[in-house]
Design a protein around this motif. Structure first.
Motif, PDB file in Angstrom:
ATOM      1  N   TYR A  95      34.239  38.797  42.859  1.00 61.41           N
ATOM      2  CA  TYR A  95      35.572  38.546  42.432  1.00 61.41           C
ATOM      3  C   TYR A  95      36.462  38.309  43.952  1.00 61.41           C
ATOM      4  CZ  TYR A  95      39.779  37.968  39.294  1.00 61.41           C
ATOM      5  OH  TYR A  95      40.825  37.524  38.570  1.00 61.41           O
ATOM      6  N   TRP A 125      38.390  42.009  36.585  1.00 60.82           N
ATOM      7  CA  TRP A 125      38.149  42.570  37.823  1.00 60.82           C
ATOM      8  C   TRP A 125      39.084  42.296  38.808  1.00 60.82           C
ATOM      9  CZ3 TRP A 125      32.591  40.471  37.902  1.00 60.82           C
ATOM     10  CH2 TRP A 125      31.805  41.112  37.154  1.00 60.82           C
ATOM     11  N   TYR A 240      33.912  34.801  40.415  1.00 61.99           N
ATOM     12  CA  TYR A 240      35.135  34.372  40.127  1.00 61.99           C
ATOM     13  C   TYR A 240      35.945  34.197  41.661  1.00 61.99           C
ATOM     14  CZ  TYR A 240      34.116  36.040  35.449  1.00 61.99           C
ATOM     15  OH  TYR A 240      33.625  35.773  34.324  1.00 61.99           O
TER      16      TYR A 240
END
Length: 291
Positions: A95, A125, A240
């Motif tokens: 992330y 997250w 992500y």
């Protein structure tokens, strides 16, 4: 009963959380088969939401988006469980924040922040942001009915200097922080539907007029905090990228609800770009107005 449920379920969840990601995604695929093909979890809600948001799409197109969404939804379930034991290093790899320097600059300016984001991509997250900055992090959330699981979720967030607060706790907590001259980073996942008796503002979302939460904007103006939006992109499974956009240093200069409307527009842009990563299971349009 709450304690019994926790005692029974927690060891199972902990065991799942220590499994490597490649095994977790096998579990995710199996879960997808169960909830999509066998139980049809909220399939009617999801289908109706998608048809409302995309009236121009065919049945086949809706079915394709729906199937992709459920795959992503199951991935998020196992990723949430993984949060129980996942390492700091692992989440930081998965992330990322490409323009976190923007936040470092706001730190230098001694400005607290209101962050607005939608139920898009992954919001579970985001707490790892606290390892990149020196802010005290707060996230407004709805308290879980099971107090033991509620404590568990709070404990997970607290590992990274990030704390969950309820709506009622938000104003007194942040006023106290301002008095103590603490820099705070305050997250609002704001695109859920507010209760009708608390709806102050209505705006079109995916072409449909709905009530919108405005608390984040009101708080930013009241406490003179910078507002910004977090755009989340799913790069690939389990990875992500979160980018800070629409940084507004002087929210009081904006007309009421303009900041909220701008952020809602950003959520809509993400949905239109890749609709399978939005949380279609919640009843976002349950109070829709049709003119």
């Amino acid at each position: 009963m709450q304690l019994l449920a926790y005692i029974i379920l927690y060891p199972f969840l902990w065991f799942i959380s220590i499994l490597p990601f490649r095994i977790l995604y096998i579990i995710s695929d199996f879960t997808f088969f169960l909830i999509y093909n066998i139980f049809g979890y909220r399939k009617k809600v999801v289908t109706n939401n998608m048809k409302l948001a995309f009236p121009e799409k065919t049945e086949q197109e809706i079915a394709s988006i729906r199937k992709k969404f459920y795959h992503h939804f199951c991935d998020m379930l196992v990723e949430s469980i993984k949060s129980i034991t996942v390492s700091e290093k692992e989440i930081m790899k998965r992330y990322t924040f490409p323009n976190v320097d923007e936040i470092h600059q706001l730190e230098k300016e001694n400005r607290s922040i209101v962050l607005m984001m939608g139920h898009y991509g992954s919001w579970e997250w985001i707490f790892i942001l606290q390892k990149h900055v020196n802010y005290l992090g707060y996230a407004v959330y709805k308290k879980l009915s099971n107090k033991y699981f509620d404590r568990l979720v709070k404990r997970i967030r607290a590992r990274y200097n990030s704390y969950l607060i309820t709506t009622k706790e938000t104003v007194p907590t942040l006023i106290k922080a301002k008095r103590n001259k603490e820099l705070t980073f305050n997250g609002f996942v704001f695109d859920q539907s507010p209760k009708l008796d608390k709806a102050m503002h209505w705006q079109k979302f995916m072409g449909v007029k709905v009530p919108v939460h405005v608390g984040a904007e009101i708080l930013a103006k009241r406490l003179d905090m910078v507002t910004l939006f977090l755009k989340v992109k799913k790069v690939k499974r389990g990875y992500y990228e979160a980018t800070f956009t629409d940084i507004i240093r002087n929210p009081k200069e904006y007309k009421d609800f303009d900041i909220t409307d701008l952020s809602l527009q950003r959520v809509e842009e993400q949905i239109r770009e890749a609709p399978e990563f939005y949380l279609w299971t919640h009843k976002r349009w349950k109070h829709a107005k049709f003119d």
